[in-house]
Design a protein around this motif. Structure first.
Motif, PDB file in Angstrom:
ATOM      1  N   ASP A  47       0.854  -1.178   0.000  1.00  0.00           N
ATOM      2  CA  ASP A  47       0.000   0.000   0.000  1.00  0.00           C
ATOM      3  C   ASP A  47       0.894   1.233   0.000  1.00  0.00           C
ATOM      4  O   ASP A  47       2.121   1.121   0.052  1.00  0.00           O
ATOM      5  CB  ASP A  47      -0.971  -0.002   1.192  1.00  0.00           C
ATOM      6  CG  ASP A  47      -0.235  -0.095   2.516  1.00  0.00           C
ATOM      7  OD1 ASP A  47       0.777   0.630   2.684  1.00  0.00           O
ATOM      8  OD2 ASP A  47      -0.664  -0.885   3.375  1.00  0.00           O
ATOM      9  N   ARG A  48       0.272   2.385  -0.050  1.00  0.00           N
ATOM     10  CA  ARG A  48       1.009   3.634  -0.191  1.00  0.00           C
ATOM     11  C   ARG A  48       2.105   3.790   0.893  1.00  0.00           C
ATOM     12  O   ARG A  48       3.171   4.298   0.624  1.00  0.00           O
ATOM     13  CB  ARG A  48       0.008   4.791  -0.106  1.00  0.00           C
ATOM     14  CG  ARG A  48       0.609   6.150  -0.284  1.00  0.00           C
ATOM     15  CD  ARG A  48      -0.386   7.198   0.185  1.00  0.00           C
ATOM     16  NE  ARG A  48      -1.453   7.376  -0.787  1.00  0.00           N
ATOM     17  CZ  ARG A  48      -1.411   8.281  -1.769  1.00  0.00           C
ATOM     18  NH1 ARG A  48      -0.379   9.060  -1.897  1.00  0.00           N
ATOM     19  NH2 ARG A  48      -2.413   8.421  -2.598  1.00  0.00           N
ATOM     20  N   ASN A  49       1.821   3.312   2.119  1.00  0.00           N
ATOM     21  CA  ASN A  49       2.749   3.526   3.218  1.00  0.00           C
ATOM     22  C   ASN A  49       3.970   2.620   3.198  1.00  0.00           C
ATOM     23  O   ASN A  49       5.064   3.041   3.555  1.00  0.00           O
ATOM     24  CB  ASN A  49       2.013   3.355   4.560  1.00  0.00           C
ATOM     25  CG  ASN A  49       0.921   4.392   4.707  1.00  0.00           C
ATOM     26  OD1 ASN A  49       1.108   5.556   4.317  1.00  0.00           O
ATOM     27  ND2 ASN A  49      -0.233   3.966   5.211  1.00  0.00           N
ATOM     28  N   ASN A  50       3.771   1.351   2.803  1.00  0.00           N
ATOM     29  CA  ASN A  50       4.912   0.423   2.881  1.00  0.00           C
ATOM     30  C   ASN A  50       5.533   0.107   1.519  1.00  0.00           C
ATOM     31  O   ASN A  50       6.443  -0.702   1.419  1.00  0.00           O
ATOM     32  CB  ASN A  50       4.503  -0.871   3.610  1.00  0.00           C
ATOM     33  CG  ASN A  50       3.486  -1.681   2.804  1.00  0.00           C
ATOM     34  OD1 ASN A  50       3.199  -1.361   1.639  1.00  0.00           O
ATOM     35  ND2 ASN A  50       2.941  -2.711   3.415  1.00  0.00           N
ATOM     36  N   ALA A  51       5.032   0.737   0.446  1.00  0.00           N
ATOM     37  CA  ALA A  51       5.443   0.352  -0.912  1.00  0.00           C
ATOM     38  C   ALA A  51       6.953   0.506  -1.134  1.00  0.00           C
ATOM     39  O   ALA A  51       7.587  -0.352  -1.750  1.00  0.00           O
ATOM     40  CB  ALA A  51       4.670   1.165  -1.940  1.00  0.00           C
ATOM     41  N   VAL A  52       7.534   1.585  -0.631  1.00  0.00           N
ATOM     42  CA  VAL A  52       8.957   1.830  -0.882  1.00  0.00           C
ATOM     43  C   VAL A  52       9.800   0.745  -0.199  1.00  0.00           C
ATOM     44  O   VAL A  52      10.713   0.172  -0.804  1.00  0.00           O
ATOM     45  CB  VAL A  52       9.367   3.242  -0.404  1.00  0.00           C
ATOM     46  CG1 VAL A  52      10.872   3.445  -0.567  1.00  0.00           C
ATOM     47  CG2 VAL A  52       8.599   4.296  -1.212  1.00  0.00           C
ATOM     48  N   ALA A  53       9.450   0.410   1.052  1.00  0.00           N
ATOM     49  CA  ALA A  53      10.175  -0.639   1.769  1.00  0.00           C
ATOM     50  C   ALA A  53      10.019  -1.986   1.070  1.00  0.00           C
ATOM     51  O   ALA A  53      10.989  -2.749   0.917  1.00  0.00           O
ATOM     52  CB  ALA A  53       9.664  -0.724   3.219  1.00  0.00           C
ATOM     53  N   MET A  54       8.797  -2.262   0.626  1.00  0.00           N
ATOM     54  CA  MET A  54       8.545  -3.538  -0.063  1.00  0.00           C
ATOM     55  C   MET A  54       9.334  -3.600  -1.378  1.00  0.00           C
ATOM     56  O   MET A  54       9.840  -4.659  -1.767  1.00  0.00           O
ATOM     57  CB  MET A  54       7.043  -3.694  -0.378  1.00  0.00           C
ATOM     58  CG  MET A  54       6.142  -3.635   0.835  1.00  0.00           C
ATOM     59  SD  MET A  54       6.090  -5.191   1.736  1.00  0.00           S
ATOM     60  CE  MET A  54       4.649  -5.946   1.051  1.00  0.00           C
ATOM     61  N   ALA A  55       9.418  -2.461  -2.069  1.00  0.00           N
ATOM     62  CA  ALA A  55      10.166  -2.412  -3.327  1.00  0.00           C
ATOM     63  C   ALA A  55      11.645  -2.658  -3.070  1.00  0.00           C
ATOM     64  O   ALA A  55      12.308  -3.376  -3.829  1.00  0.00           O
ATOM     65  CB  ALA A  55       9.949  -1.064  -4.018  1.00  0.00           C
ATOM     66  N   GLN A  56      12.157  -2.078  -1.978  1.00  0.00           N
ATOM     67  CA  GLN A  56      13.563  -2.305  -1.610  1.00  0.00           C
ATOM     68  C   GLN A  56      13.832  -3.801  -1.443  1.00  0.00           C
ATOM     69  O   GLN A  56      14.818  -4.325  -1.953  1.00  0.00           O
ATOM     70  CB  GLN A  56      13.893  -1.578  -0.309  1.00  0.00           C
ATOM     71  CG  GLN A  56      14.376  -0.158  -0.546  1.00  0.00           C
ATOM     72  CD  GLN A  56      14.396   0.673   0.733  1.00  0.00           C
ATOM     73  OE1 GLN A  56      13.966   0.230   1.800  1.00  0.00           O
ATOM     74  NE2 GLN A  56      14.894   1.894   0.620  1.00  0.00           N
ATOM     75  N   ASP A  57      12.928  -4.495  -0.741  1.00  0.00           N
ATOM     76  CA  ASP A  57      13.080  -5.949  -0.543  1.00  0.00           C
ATOM     77  C   ASP A  57      13.037  -6.698  -1.872  1.00  0.00           C
ATOM     78  O   ASP A  57      13.818  -7.609  -2.115  1.00  0.00           O
ATOM     79  CB  ASP A  57      11.962  -6.483   0.361  1.00  0.00           C
ATOM     80  CG  ASP A  57      12.147  -6.033   1.807  1.00  0.00           C
ATOM     81  OD1 ASP A  57      13.275  -5.578   2.127  1.00  0.00           O
ATOM     82  OD2 ASP A  57      11.187  -6.134   2.589  1.00  0.00           O
ATOM     83  N   LEU A  58      12.098  -6.288  -2.736  1.00  0.00           N
ATOM     84  CA  LEU A  58      11.922  -6.994  -4.001  1.00  0.00           C
ATOM     85  C   LEU A  58      13.174  -6.869  -4.883  1.00  0.00           C
ATOM     86  O   LEU A  58      13.594  -7.833  -5.524  1.00  0.00           O
ATOM     87  CB  LEU A  58      10.683  -6.456  -4.736  1.00  0.00           C
ATOM     88  CG  LEU A  58      10.247  -7.192  -6.007  1.00  0.00           C
ATOM     89  CD1 LEU A  58      10.035  -8.684  -5.761  1.00  0.00           C
ATOM     90  CD2 LEU A  58       8.955  -6.587  -6.569  1.00  0.00           C
ATOM     91  N   PHE A  59      13.783  -5.685  -4.869  1.00  0.00           N
ATOM     92  CA  PHE A  59      14.998  -5.489  -5.680  1.00  0.00           C
ATOM     93  C   PHE A  59      16.172  -6.333  -5.175  1.00  0.00           C
ATOM     94  O   PHE A  59      17.121  -6.574  -5.900  1.00  0.00           O
ATOM     95  CB  PHE A  59      15.388  -4.007  -5.717  1.00  0.00           C
ATOM     96  CG  PHE A  59      14.688  -3.234  -6.800  1.00  0.00           C
ATOM     97  CD1 PHE A  59      15.032  -3.451  -8.140  1.00  0.00           C
ATOM     98  CD2 PHE A  59      13.699  -2.314  -6.505  1.00  0.00           C
ATOM     99  CE1 PHE A  59      14.390  -2.740  -9.152  1.00  0.00           C
ATOM    100  CE2 PHE A  59      13.047  -1.604  -7.503  1.00  0.00           C
ATOM    101  CZ  PHE A  59      13.391  -1.821  -8.840  1.00  0.00           C
ATOM    102  N   LYS A  60      16.110  -6.766  -3.901  1.00  0.00           N
ATOM    103  CA  LYS A  60      17.194  -7.594  -3.352  1.00  0.00           C
ATOM    104  C   LYS A  60      16.996  -9.074  -3.688  1.00  0.00           C
ATOM    105  O   LYS A  60      17.908  -9.877  -3.522  1.00  0.00           O
ATOM    106  CB  LYS A  60      17.249  -7.429  -1.829  1.00  0.00           C
ATOM    107  CG  LYS A  60      17.900  -6.123  -1.397  1.00  0.00           C
ATOM    108  CD  LYS A  60      17.913  -6.025   0.125  1.00  0.00           C
ATOM    109  CE  LYS A  60      18.027  -4.574   0.577  1.00  0.00           C
ATOM    110  NZ  LYS A  60      17.316  -4.342   1.849  1.00  0.00           N
ATOM    111  N   LYS A  61      15.779  -9.429  -4.128  1.00  0.00           N
ATOM    112  CA  LYS A  61      15.452 -10.853  -4.351  1.00  0.00           C
ATOM    113  C   LYS A  61      16.003 -11.397  -5.655  1.00  0.00           C
ATOM    114  O   LYS A  61      16.311 -10.656  -6.591  1.00  0.00           O
ATOM    115  CB  LYS A  61      13.922 -11.009  -4.390  1.00  0.00           C
ATOM    116  CG  LYS A  61      13.297 -11.249  -3.043  1.00  0.00           C
ATOM    117  CD  LYS A  61      11.874 -11.728  -3.250  1.00  0.00           C
ATOM    118  CE  LYS A  61      10.991 -11.321  -2.073  1.00  0.00           C
ATOM    119  NZ  LYS A  61       9.572 -11.438  -2.391  1.00  0.00           N
ATOM    120  N   GLU A  62      16.083 -12.734  -5.693  1.00  0.00           N
ATOM    121  CA  GLU A  62      16.293 -13.428  -6.962  1.00  0.00           C
ATOM    122  C   GLU A  62      15.044 -14.242  -7.245  1.00  0.00           C
ATOM    123  O   GLU A  62      14.548 -14.947  -6.370  1.00  0.00           O
ATOM    124  CB  GLU A  62      17.503 -14.366  -6.864  1.00  0.00           C
ATOM    125  CG  GLU A  62      18.803 -13.669  -7.150  1.00  0.00           C
ATOM    126  CD  GLU A  62      19.959 -14.645  -7.404  1.00  0.00           C
ATOM    127  OE1 GLU A  62      19.737 -15.868  -7.318  1.00  0.00           O
ATOM    128  OE2 GLU A  62      21.061 -14.173  -7.684  1.00  0.00           O
TER     129      GLU A  62
END
Lengths: 361, 292
Positions: free
Chosen positions: A63-78
């Motif tokens: 959601d709007r509040n956690n999207a940036v943090a979630m995106a950070q995690d996603l970019f670290k994934k394989e």
């Protein structure tokens, strides 16, 4: 070549098919600038060239509040071994129903084939196996630019009428973008209307040039190098290198390696009328693969001349690795050249493959 | 023989290109050997009035048709213009069109084949080596030296693999009626079903060898459609999914058309399937001992 979701959706949008509001980001830091355009609920989708990414963790609800943090995690994934370099951040849809719509090239009828089901989503393959009757199909005439209304009625049945125009627009995409597959799964109904929630486009490799693609991304570096020389080349994980002329004969050589208990390292078709220089490049290319212990050269001369092939093999300069089977045009001349240099030669496909399997073992 | 014989006049499109010129020479050498008509006219837009190996070249197919009795054609023009050549020939009334050209975009092929079908023409290929009826006619690029006249029809999606099998048959003393390379693309004109229909009406053909590849299910459709005795071989048992093995058509798509299940389906239909090309002659002999 398979397009990524954001590329496919961009094309759909150009053809007037509604897609969710969305932005491509290459790092989480790019996300805040787009948040106002995405609304409260957001979905983050990794743009990796692999199927089944949702089940592998490549699609994240935010959601709007956690999207940036979630995106950070996603970019670290394989995702299935692939790094996440691009993420499509989209507005999350209020989905009422999911449909499946696909247009493909039908080999049997040699015409476009349209498929539609009233139950789309991630489990379409299971539906196809267990309830094939639930998938409605029509075959279109490739000389017509539109799908006639009666065909659309046959296809969509009782589904909402707004789907009809989407079918015709997707058919235009299919025709004009040289697609082998144009698919929307799911095609969803929402309070805002019908929207393509996901999109898959595969472009014909023989049409990449006229569609404005300079390189085929689906190829590895060595495969691209091979393409420059005009070879068809596929890397595999065995120890026996394979060079043949013609796709069928080369494939058959690979199969024979399996038949005798070996494992092929590659598929390399030098093509028709191969001259000595191309043969040399082929032998060197396959010889450069670290896992290759021995190379089977299986060439049947027709337009290809065996003496040219022999000269190419010799020019490559790795006699200890090469076993040859040559037959056809100028066979005697080719054999004479090779035996002079001490190359190992055998008379038939079976013999040359058997020998290579022994050497590699 | 099917599709043509000694009396067939053949037209070549792309006659003045390197490939066209080379193969007009070989096709007419074969025609002289068997006493056939061979290539009687060539077409290359803008090159009308020239000659290639003594064969007159015209600007359009219709012009060539006015001057010569033509029943078949062979296309060597580059991929970007090949579909147009197919349609030009269909429109001019040529009944058998052999398209050698590879790398034609699938959408172009679909349209050209749909158009040719409307005009009542048979398209062999594209991306094929053409056909050869030993002792009668060669339309395409098959190396004639390997062939022997006889009673076995051969239909194949490959080029050199076909020559390999023909070579094996000839060495074993098993002659061929007509050998047809239907092409390696996902969309082709004449499929196994179409060629088998012709073989059924051909008194010379007593059995058929069907050489397939991974991808699609045209081999099974063919085997299902005929009463002729059929032997098959399928290349690509070791092909990994979603990788293209040279031919655009030889790709295992989403678990469909892989060689293993294709072979299983053929065997279920009662078709003996060879596990390697060298087994084919013995299998043909076993099946028709004394007939071929």
């Amino acid at each position: 070549m398979k397009l990524r979701e954001y590329e496919a959706k961009k094309i759909l949008r150009e053809y007037g098919i509604p897609v969710p509001a969305g932005f491509l980001i290459r790092s989480a830091a790019e996300l805040p600038a787009h948040l106002t355009g995405l609304g409260e609920n957001i979905v983050l989708k990794a743009q990796v060239d692999v199927g089944g990414r949702g089940k592998a963790g490549g699609i994240v609800m935010a959601d709007r509040n956690n999207a940036v943090a979630m995106a950070q995690d996603l970019f670290k994934k394989e995702i299935k071994g692939l790094p996440v370099r691009e993420v499509l951040a989209e507005q999350r849809l209020e989905i009422q129903h999911e449909y499946f719509l696909s247009i493909t090239v039908d080999r049997s009828s040699r015409q476009p084939l349209l498929l539609f089901t009233e139950s789309g989503g991630v489990d379409i393959e299971i539906t196809a196996k267990e309830h094939p009757e639930a998938i409605r199909t029509v075959i279109a005439n490739p000389l017509m630019r539109d799908i006639p209304p009666f065909m659309i009625r046959e296809l969509v049945g009782t589904a909402p009428k707004e789907i009809g125009p989407v079918i015709n627009k997707l058919y235009r995409v299919f025709l004009e973008k040289d697609a082998l597959l144009a698919e929307i799964n799911p095609l969803v109904t929402t309070p805002q209307g019908v929207i393509a929630a996901d999109a898959k486009l595969i472009i014909d490799d023989n049409a990449l040039g006229r569609q404005g693609f300079a390189v085929n991304r689906d190829l590895t570096d060595r495969e691209r190098e091979a393409e420059k020389h005009g070879f068809s080349y596929v890397e595999l994980d065995g120890t026996i290198g394979v060079i043949g002329n013609g796709a069928g004969l080369t494939m058959s050589t690979l199969d024979l390696i399996g038949f005798y208990g070996g494992k092929a390292a590659n598929f390399l078709d030098v093509g028709g009328g191969a001259e000595s220089e191309r043969v040399m490049h082929a032998v060197r290319l396959v010889g450069s693969v670290p896992s290759v212990k021995v190379i089977v050269v299986n060439l049947l001369g027709g337009i290809t001349k065996c003496d040219e092939v022999a000269k190419g093999i010799i020019a490559a300069g790795i006699p200890q690795k090469v076993i040859v089977r040559l037959a056809g045009t100028n066979e005697a001349e080719g054999r004479a050249l090779l035996s002079e240099k001490g190359y190992e030669m055998l008379d038939t496909m079976d013999l040359v493959v058997k020998k290579a399997v022994e050497v590699a073992a | 023989m099917i599709y043509g014989d000694k009396k067939s006049g053949v037209l070549v499109q792309g006659a003045t290109g390197k490939q066209g010129e080379f193969h007009i020479g070989l096709m007419n050498a074969y025609a002289r050997e068997v006493g056939g008509r061979g290539v009687v006219a060539g077409v290359t837009p803008g090159k009308g009035g020239k000659e290639v190996h003594g064969v007159p070249v015209y600007n359009t197919v219709k012009e060539a048709m006015r001057e010569h009795d033509i029943s078949a054609s062979v296309i060597f023009v580059p991929a970007a213009a090949a579909a147009d050549s197919i349609m030009e020939e269909a429109h001019a009334g040529i009944r058998t069109i052999v398209a050698i050209t590879e790398h034609i975009p699938v959408h172009d092929t679909m349209k050209a084949i749909a158009y040719a079908r409307m005009e009542g023409c048979s398209v062999i290929g594209p991306n094929c080596p053409g056909l050869l009826s030993p002792g009668e006619v060669k339309m395409g690029i098959m190396p004639a030296g390997l062939f022997l006249r006889g009673n076995v029809g051969v239909i194949s999606r490959s080029g050199t693999l076909t020559y390999e099998v023909v070579d094996e048959l000839t060495r074993a003393g098993i002659g061929q009626s007509t050998v047809v390379g239907i092409g390696g693309d996902p969309v082709i004109g004449q499929t196994f079903v179409d060629v088998l229909q012709r073989f059924e009406k051909d008194p010379q053909t007593k059995a058929v060898v069907l050489i397939g590849e991974v991808g699609g299910n045209l081999e099974e459709e063919g085997a299902k459609s005929t009463d002729l005795p059929v032997i098959s071989y399928i290349a690509g048992i070791s092909a990994p999914p979603d990788k293209r093995m040279g031919h655009a058509g030889a790709i295992v798509e989403g678990g469909e058309g892989d060689a293993g299940s294709k072979i299983a389906r053929l065997r279920k239909l009662g078709v003996p399937v060879a596990s390697r090309p060298s087994e084919i002659p013995a299998m043909v002999r076993d099946l028709f001992r004394g007939h071929c």
